[in-house]
Design a protein around this motif. Sequence first.
Motif, short mmCIF file in Angstrom:
data_model
loop_
_atom_site.label_atom_id
_atom_site.label_comp_id
_atom_site.label_asym_id
_atom_site.label_seq_id
_atom_site.Cartn_x
_atom_site.Cartn_y
_atom_site.Cartn_z
N ALA A 114 -4.37 101.25 -63.81
CA ALA A 114 -5.80 101.14 -63.57
C ALA A 114 -6.44 100.59 -64.84
CB ALA A 114 -6.40 102.49 -63.18
N HIS A 150 -8.24 102.57 -67.54
CA HIS A 150 -8.32 103.95 -67.07
C HIS A 150 -6.99 104.45 -66.56
CE1 HIS A 150 -12.31 102.01 -66.67
NE2 HIS A 150 -12.64 103.06 -67.37
N ALA A 171 -6.59 107.84 -64.31
CA ALA A 171 -6.33 107.57 -62.90
C ALA A 171 -4.97 108.12 -62.50
CB ALA A 171 -6.40 106.07 -62.64
N ALA A 201 -11.95 105.99 -63.64
CA ALA A 201 -12.34 104.68 -63.10
C ALA A 201 -13.63 104.32 -63.84
CB ALA A 201 -12.57 104.77 -61.58
N HIS A 236 -4.05 95.28 -62.68
CA HIS A 236 -5.09 95.98 -61.92
C HIS A 236 -6.18 95.02 -61.43
CE1 HIS A 236 -7.41 99.49 -60.78
NE2 HIS A 236 -8.38 99.25 -61.62
N SER A 273 -7.57 95.20 -57.78
CA SER A 273 -8.31 96.42 -57.40
C SER A 273 -9.67 96.45 -58.09
CB SER A 273 -7.52 97.67 -57.78
OG SER A 273 -6.20 97.56 -57.33
N ALA A 274 -9.69 96.05 -59.37
CA ALA A 274 -10.96 96.03 -60.10
C ALA A 274 -11.92 95.04 -59.44
CB ALA A 274 -10.71 95.66 -61.56
N GLN A 277 -17.46 102.83 -56.18
CA GLN A 277 -17.33 103.46 -57.49
C GLN A 277 -16.49 104.73 -57.49
OE1 GLN A 277 -21.19 103.87 -59.30
NE2 GLN A 277 -21.30 101.66 -59.66
N PRO A 298 -12.43 106.48 -57.07
CA PRO A 298 -11.17 106.16 -57.76
C PRO A 298 -10.74 104.74 -57.41
CG PRO A 298 -11.00 108.24 -56.55
CD PRO A 298 -12.31 107.64 -56.19
N ALA A 299 -10.18 104.01 -58.39
CA ALA A 299 -9.66 102.67 -58.14
C ALA A 299 -8.29 102.60 -58.80
CB ALA A 299 -10.59 101.62 -58.72
N LEU A 300 -7.27 102.41 -57.98
CA LEU A 300 -5.89 102.44 -58.48
C LEU A 300 -5.10 101.28 -57.91
CD1 LEU A 300 -4.95 106.19 -58.16
CD2 LEU A 300 -4.45 104.76 -60.13
#
Lengths: 270, 402
Positions: free
Chosen positions: A143, A146, A150, A257, B142, B145-146, B155, B157-159
Amino acid sequence: MSTLAPIWIEGIGVWAQGAADWPSLRARMAETRAEPSDDECAGKPAAALLAPGERRRAPISVRLAVEAGAQAVAMSERDASTLPCLFSSAHGDSGILDYMCATLAEAPRELSPTRFHNSVHNAAAGYWTIATGCHAASDALCAWRHSFGAGLLEAIGEVLSGGQPVLLVSYDVPGEGPLGEMIDSRAPFGCALVLAPAQSERSLARLDVRTGPAQAVSSAQAPFLRWLAERNLSAGAAPLLEALADSGSHTLEMPAAPALGLHIAMEVAP
Amino acid sequence: MNTRVMTPLAVSAYTAVSALGNGRQGHARALAEGRGGLRENDISSAPLACWIGRVPGIEAHALPEDMAHWDCRNNRLVHMGLQADGFIERVRAARERYGRERIGVFMGTSTGSIEATEAGYRQLEDGRLPAALRRPGIHSLHSLSAFTAEYLDLQGPALTVSTACSSSAKVFAMASRMLALGVIDAAVVGGADTLCDSVLFGFNSLELVSKRPARPFDASRDGLSLGEAAGFALLERTDAAPDAPRLVGYGEASDAHHMSTPHPQGLGAELALRDALARAGLDAKAVDYINLHGTATPKNDEVEAALLARTFSTRTRASSTKGYTGHTLGAAGIVEAVVALTAIEHGLIPGNLGCDEPEPVCASHLALQAEHRPVHVALSNSFGFGGNNACLAFAHARGAGA
């Protein structure tokens, strides 16, 4: 805002140049000196868990992750072959990616098959499950900035939904070549935690985690941890590690995040 | 493993873009007609003689101006994929219902936007990436996903999951856990991978690429065809979309065998399959269709054919759809989840394109041509390098016995 059920830490593993395990990191944290010496920088993770042939083939990122993971599992006295494992890394093996991009630009047909299969982000998870005979779920995530928070949130999710302990490993190696300039990574660092859903005689700390809007992020005080945190995204774990070295109550804010934070209340056993 | 039965989740929107087209209609039509999307390789810097599943139009596709910092082939593919099937509108409605901090983004990829890094290395300026590509975000795995979270204004969790070819299957497991935990109320799951030199020359170096279009489960198969794709699904609790098809199970397991070849008896694959059925509370007999991983490499298909034959009766129909799309690597999980959902919604079992002389052990399970029949329960297998296995179980809204 969500309040999660408590979890317990049963094992800690770390590897940094000049701090090859948890006791050495604790000692190093007490020093006022931040930067590792030249001698300390020559060290490499032992990764004794890997069979000799696998250890020869394994890239440095895998040796780092395996070393940290093995220490944490040994401390927890859990059986690695049944422990789900989760490997988080902002950039994986950026040295291999530098090699691949350079080779592809010059002589693409000469790409090494071993280095190609070592380039997958789940290389550490692959080598780990092979070395430990683990057939449980294995995961590899990132992530970006993060990645530690994460990964911690996902590991807690696995612990609570499966009702079983989980190994979390977070690691990053220094960037290399032209790609290195794009990567916030200038020193190797790996850490690992065994997280469990219930208290046991092996519990080292209790964590009560609440998710919510990101707050001002906690930072470590120890000069060495601060030095690492400026050079390695996996050292986002630094404030949590510093708290683990100090028995008593702590509260931490860690980012998971860009707009999501983990508010962590910790009770560290004496 | 003590797998507990999971609370089913609604797949309230889903879509994909691949060599078969952009959106569900294009995919359903091509699968019904048995029309594949592979073409001769015309993409890598020194084209290898092989076939690829290329998505037309990526080069000319532009990101919105305020997203230009994310521009690269992989994020263009993500953006293209998000435009179909009213997906964005459904996400917007979810955002209004739950709040943007209550929706997670979980994306799978194998190589992310490495194509932009490769391009930079071909045009170095004094040993540095060219100025236009000095954007750290796109050189991070990433990136997709970002970008997805920023573009959809989410906004939570982003994984990014990157377990090679099981990546965008495992995102369903991750989202399910976060929903069960109460951290989120909805999740955008999916994945994207674009054709690039890393994978074309990489798989070629491992001698896994066929010179012909891939022939999954054919006795004469000799390797895979690579493809590119992106796909997305919106997961919510079932009361939010009572008529939508459901995610009823997921399974994950490791081979503990080898970095680039599967376990000879398919141990991890079988554990993942049994884990998915247990989590769905279903017996193998309840499965109407299984979308196989079926890469068309000699070893994968041999192991998977044996697993299919020993687990299911011939009432369960099976096919690999990699003969249509190519192996889309980290996007294969979501693309084939979309195929499984299409099977349920259209009562359509896709034919196993490219197979004329099926592996004897599974010949009577394989649908060689499209078959039209009700599908209540469909599985999708995804296996990756490093022995990383995942299996997803989907069901019709009216349940397994509808």
